[in-house]
Structures are given as structure tokens and as C-alpha cells.
Design an enzyme around this catalytic site. Structure first.
Site, mmCIF file in Angstrom:
data_model
loop_
_atom_site.group_PDB
_atom_site.id
_atom_site.type_symbol
_atom_site.label_atom_id
_atom_site.label_comp_id
_atom_site.label_asym_id
_atom_site.label_seq_id
_atom_site.Cartn_x
_atom_site.Cartn_y
_atom_site.Cartn_z
ATOM 1 C CD GLU A 1 -3.201 5.739 6.376
ATOM 2 O OE1 GLU A 1 -3.138 5.689 4.873
ATOM 3 O OE2 GLU A 1 -2.524 5.037 6.946
ATOM 4 C CE LYS B 1 -0.427 3.355 4.542
ATOM 5 N NZ LYS B 1 -0.373 3.495 6.041
ATOM 6 C CG ASN C 1 -1.822 1.174 1.203
ATOM 7 O OD1 ASN C 1 -1.917 2.000 0.465
ATOM 8 N ND2 ASN C 1 -2.435 1.338 2.345
ATOM 9 N N GLY D 1 1.743 2.329 10.870
ATOM 10 C CA GLY D 1 2.654 3.341 10.763
ATOM 11 C C GLY D 1 3.287 3.875 12.148
ATOM 12 C CD GLU E 1 -4.260 -2.335 7.024
ATOM 13 O OE1 GLU E 1 -3.129 -2.614 6.703
ATOM 14 O OE2 GLU E 1 -4.754 -1.235 6.886
ATOM 15 C CB SER F 1 4.483 -1.826 12.266
ATOM 16 O OG SER F 1 3.925 -0.412 12.188
ATOM 17 C CG HIS G 1 -6.241 2.310 4.682
ATOM 18 N ND1 HIS G 1 -5.827 3.150 5.492
ATOM 19 C CD2 HIS G 1 -5.059 1.168 4.705
ATOM 20 C CE1 HIS G 1 -4.550 2.734 6.219
ATOM 21 N NE2 HIS G 1 -4.158 1.549 5.575
HETATM 22 P P1 PGA Z 1 2.236 0.128 7.664
HETATM 23 O O1 PGA Z 1 0.671 0.648 6.926
HETATM 24 O O2 PGA Z 1 2.801 -0.999 7.246
HETATM 25 O O3 PGA Z 1 2.914 1.546 7.277
HETATM 26 O O4 PGA Z 1 1.991 0.247 9.314
HETATM 27 C C1 PGA Z 1 -0.021 -0.520 6.763
HETATM 28 C C2 PGA Z 1 -1.355 0.062 6.220
HETATM 29 O O5 PGA Z 1 -1.859 1.040 6.638
HETATM 30 O O6 PGA Z 1 -1.790 -0.537 5.251
#
Ligand code: PGA
Length: 253
Positions: A99, A11, A9, A175, A169, A215, A97
Site C-alpha cells: 500500500e 493499517k 498490521n 484484503g 505478500e 488474507s 508494504h
Molecule cells: P490482509 O492484509 O490480511 O487484510 O489481506 C495483509 C497486509 O496487507 O499486510
């Protein structure tokens, strides 16, 4: 064996040129995927055609959108429809997601609409669910995720539900560098599978890939992915580095 998926991903990261270089570097690793394995790249909209083109002859590799509209077509400036994605041969789309839920106010019901449009256009939704830290702290995570699945997905018939991919998630792990422990991930994945078994049946529950996100990196991917109910990962930060992501792909069961 159920499908095992390493999903990147990106982003809102990387320029077009950096994205091309990253894909080239990963493809240079020439990782041959087994029949049940997939490597999926959720890239920004303007890079989809480029990514799909680069991945098209590679068995098990595919490009994915990070989002799509909950409307079919029309006067929705700035939106991209599932039909548009289909028209450029995109077969995956991340839906819901955290976000998007947090910054763009996406809610369970409108996500159900996105899933419907994806399925109508032959696109596999990678449906994201997961709880915040405050919900985890009071031990309410299982009920929270159940509501997300119930309100967005559980009205679909079995034949449609079988086409989906779920990504669990936990928001507190995205993150933050704070990965869920293997036990925490396995526990929630088993719970999600149980919910599908209860609503549909055991065979359907066994069929649906459930990815872990939050992560994931080369150093923890193997241990996470080898849990019985973890079928790969949705990877943000670590997917922006070719060596890291190649190692994550190699960690699939
Ligand atoms: P991350 O993000 O691996 O940076 O924690 C995962 C995601 O949001 O899909």
C-alpha cells in the site's frame, strides 16, 4: 528453529481506545510464546507508546511501526524517523508494504534507505515484497520479487541481512479474501530462500524468517504456517479481531 512471527498490521484502523481494547483482549488470552515465537503489533504511530507499554513485560510480544522515513532527520513535515522510533523503544518497523508502494510511490531504492536507517537504530525491518495480479497471470512473479530484493536488500552484508524479516505478500491476496494456496505460498517462499542462499549462503537463507501476508485468517493460518518455508504471517483484516488474531498466534509452528 528459525523465528516464527505472527505480525498484526492494523493499517489506518481503530481509534486509540479501540486499539487499547483490542490489545487488552488479545493479552487476556495469555498465550505463552515459545522461545522462537513472536507476536508483533504494527500499530499507527500515535499508539506506539501505549502498545509498547502494554507489551513490554510479555515475553515474545512487541510493538512495531508501519513505516518510517527514508531520511535521517530534518525538515520533512509529517515524517517519522527510525531514530524517533528507537527513542521510544520500538524494535520493529514494516518497510515497503504494497500500500505504501502503490499510494505513496515508494520505490525499491528509497526502501533500501529505510532499511539502512532501521538497522542503524537497532530496528528489525519487516521488508515486504510481492507481485500484482497481472504479473502473476503472466508467470513473472519470481523475477519480480527477485528485483525487489535485489534493489532494496542485496547490497547489505551478511551480518545485516541476518537481522531482517521478509514478508511475502502477493498484492492480489491483500484484503481480497483471496489467499494464495499453500502450494503457491510455499513455492514463492522457497524461491526467496533460494535467492538468499545464492546471494549469501545456505545458513543465512535458513536463518531469515519469511512471513506470508494476504488474507491470512484463523481458518487458514495453521495450514499456511506449517509449510516448511512459511514462518508466520503479516495479517491485516483478521488482526483487528482479538479471537481471530489470538488463534493466528496459536497457529505458529
Ligand atoms: P490482509 O492484509 O490480511 O487484510 O489481506 C495483509 C497486509 O496487507 O499486510
Amino acid at each position: 528453529m528459525r523465528q516464527q512471527i505472527a505480525a498484526a498490521n492494523w493499517k489506518m484502523n481503530l481509534t486509540y481506545q479501540q486499539g487499547e481494547q483490542l490489545l487488552d483482549a488479545i493479552l487476556k488470552e495469555a498465550i505463552e510464546l515459545k522461545e522462537h515465537q513472536k507476536a508483533v503489533f504494527a500499530v499507527p504511530y500515535p499508539y506506539l507508546i501505549m502498545a509498547a507499554q502494554k507489551l513490554k513485560d510479555k515475553k515474545g510480544y512487541a510493538a512495531s511501526a508501519q513505516n518510517c522515513s527514508d531520511q535521517k532527520a530534518g525538515a520533512y513535515t509529517g515524517e517519522v524517523s527510525a531514530e524517533m522510533l528507537k527513542s521510544i523503544n520500538i524494535h520493529y518497523c514494516v518497510v515497503g508494504h504494497s500500500e505504501r508502494r502503490e499510494y505513496f510511490s515508494e520505490r525499491n531504492l528509497s526502501l533500501a534507505g529505510k532499511v539502512t536507517l532501521c538497522l542503524e537504530n537497532g530496528i528489525t525491518p519487516i521488508f515486504c515484497c510481492g507481485e500484482t495480479l497481472s504479473i502473476r497471470e503472466v508467470g513473472a512473479q519470481e523475477g519480480f520479487v527477485e528485483t525487489q530484493l535485489m534493489e532494496s536488500l542485496f547490497h547489505f552484508p551478511e551480518s545485516e541481512i541476518r537481522k531482517m524479516v521478509i514478508a511475502y505478500e502477493p498484492i492480489w491476496a491483500i484484503g481480497t479474501g483471496k489467499t494464495a494456496t499453500v502450494a503457491q505460498a510455499q513455492e514463492m517462499h522457497a524461491h526467496i530462500r533460494k535467492l538468499f542462499a545464492g546471494k549469501y549462503n545456505q545458513a543465512t537463507a535458513e536463518h531469515i524468517p519469511i512471513l506470508y501476508g494476504g488474507s491470512v485468517k484463523a481458518a487458514n493460518a495453521k495450514e499456511l504456517f506449517h509449510s516448511p518455508d512459511v514462518d508466520g504471517g503479516l495479517v491485516g483484516g483478521a488482526s483487528l479481531n482479538a479471537t481471530e488474531f489470538a488463534s493466528i498466534i496459536r497457529s505458529l509452528k
